[in-house]
Design an enzyme around this catalytic site. Structure first.
Site, mmCIF file in Angstrom:
data_model
loop_
_atom_site.group_PDB
_atom_site.id
_atom_site.type_symbol
_atom_site.label_atom_id
_atom_site.label_comp_id
_atom_site.label_asym_id
_atom_site.label_seq_id
_atom_site.Cartn_x
_atom_site.Cartn_y
_atom_site.Cartn_z
ATOM 1 C CG HIS A 40 -23.643 16.942 37.215
ATOM 2 N ND1 HIS A 40 -23.096 17.962 36.468
ATOM 3 C CD2 HIS A 40 -22.694 16.597 38.117
ATOM 4 C CE1 HIS A 40 -21.881 18.223 36.897
ATOM 5 N NE2 HIS A 40 -21.601 17.404 37.892
ATOM 6 C CB CYS A 50 -21.523 20.034 40.261
ATOM 7 S SG CYS A 50 -20.205 18.922 40.739
ATOM 8 C CD GLU A 88 -25.785 18.494 34.169
ATOM 9 O OE1 GLU A 88 -26.459 18.887 35.136
ATOM 10 O OE2 GLU A 88 -24.533 18.509 34.149
#
Lengths: 189, 226
Positions: free
Chosen positions: A168, A86, A170
């Protein structure tokens, strides 16, 4: 050793919980060791001591990293594998000749893969979590790997192991980080 | 930075508040009281205890009622956050979102519309570490609702301590429940935290239970000195 770079405003340490810790947990689960520093503290010594670098994201309203571009000049000549997430992708773009512009996506979106790449989820498209108010172009000569309706979602350097993802990973795409670590010779997953 | 914390009275919002207080200035709690008990966005059991929690924390409470219907909740949330900005000058909002993309995305959108910062300090926190930290940090938390096998009635009102956590870990392993209750398997009520000046004592409660579903509704509670 993985160097996690915190791109959030130094005055807002609460953001580290949200944007660095989830990535650190994936790195830890992959069996790699990690250390973390703020982007203003990245220097030759920090880079020499690590096998790969992950530039973590930050909050929608945080644009402090865009006012500190001098801290990212090392990316132009980076030899360590680098994954920018990002805001991390945005600073890679800026450091290597791309541009950034206002572009907001929040929540899950469909991402279309243009060029299959071992880092990305398999298949022609995948769902990804977005949290950005800025988009970026690929630096001249870089390969665009994936797009959403709003902007470029993944790019890579044509030769060196430098990658950027706007989503993202994650959140619901941990495999992207795991595969990056494996390619960097740092993970066991 | 002056922050308002979205507070449901459960462990996640108050632990997020605790973390926010370590880094920023928390100036108020914000709560939405949905009429719909199946609210998509807002935790509902024992929301009437939140004013007592705010008093215990020495924080003002901004409270708004909502019909609790899917997208109207966002309008009500924006109204409550706007009211907190007007009355307490908040520059940002803290939520206790753990892994809910649905919940966190909506709070992020509301904050963006209102040009406010949004913080989610528990976001994707490893559940085992989070629950361990919660128990170790001096929070007093009880189970206020259960909604999954194999929770029996004895869980209602049970203190979330190391023993309970150990059992929850076994349930997580054997029954696939989320350790932190993120899937709605259980709900919690916070009675004390390190930042409460007084603790909450439940004097009376009403318990309902059947077929692995149940709730403990606090009908009378008071604050006592710590």
């Amino acid at each position: 050793m993985i160097l996690l770079v915190d791109l959030s405003d130094k005055k807002r340490p609460l953001l580290r919980d949200e944007f660095v810790r989830p990535v650190a947990q994936i790195v830890g689960r992959s069996g790699a060791e990690w250390t973390c520093c703020h982007f203003t503290e990245v220097d030759g010594q920090a880079l020499a001591g690590c096998g790969a670098v992950i530039l973590c994201g930050t909050a929608l309203k945080d644009r402090s990293y865009l006012d500190a571009r001098e801290h990212f000049s090392w990316l132009r000549d980076a030899v360590n594998p680098v994954l920018g997430i990002c805001a991390g992708m945005q600073v890679i773009s800026l450091a290597c000749g791309g541009i950034v512009y206002d572009c907001c996506e929040i929540g899950m979106v469909e991402v279309k893969t243009l060029v299959p790449h071992p880092l990305l989820p398999p298949g022609p498209q995948f769902s990804a979590f977005e949290l950005h108010s800025i988009g970026c172009t690929a630096p001249p000569g870089w390969r665009v790997l994936a797009l959403s309706q709003a902007c470029i979602q993944a790019f890579c350097h044509p030769v060196r192991p430098l990658f950027g993802v706007m989503f993202h990973p994650e959140v619901r795409n941990e495999g992207v980080v795991e595969r990056f670590l494996c390619r960097a010779g740092e993970g066991t997953s | 930075m002056r922050l308002g914390v979205l507070c449901s009275g459960g462990k996640d919002s108050l632990y997020a508040c605790f973390r926010a207080m370590q880094a920023e200035e928390v100036v108020c709690l914000i709560t939405i009281v949905p009429a719909n008990p199946e609210s998509y966005m807002f935790h509902t059991p024992n929301l009437h205890v939140v004013p007592l929690q705010a008093t215990a924390a020495g924080l003002p409470l901004v409270s708004r009622e909502s019909r609790g219907e899917k997208e109207e909740e966002l309008i009500d949330l924006a109204g409550a956050i706007s009211a907190a900005r007007e009355s307490h000058g908040i520059e940002g909002v803290v939520s206790g979102a753990l892994m809910s993309v649905y919940q966190s995305s909506r709070v992020q959108r509301v904050c963006r519309e209102l040009d406010l910062w949004c913080f989610n300090p528990l976001w994707y926190y490893d559940p085992r570490r989070y629950m361990g930290d919660l128990v170790a940090s001096g929070f007093s938390v009880v189970i206020s609702a259960v909604c999954a096998e194999p929770f029996d009635e004895s869980w209602l009102g049970r203190r979330l301590d190391r023993d309970a956590l150990s059992t929850l870990e076994a349930y997580s392993r054997d029954f696939g429940i989320s350790l932190a209750g993120e899937g709605g398997e259980y709900e919690t009520l916070v009675l004390d935290t390190p930042f409460f000046r007084k603790r909450i004592v439940i004097e009376e409660s009403d318990t309902r239970y059947g077929n692995f579903r149940g709730s403990l509704c606090v009908t009378r509670a008071r604050l006592e000195e710590k």
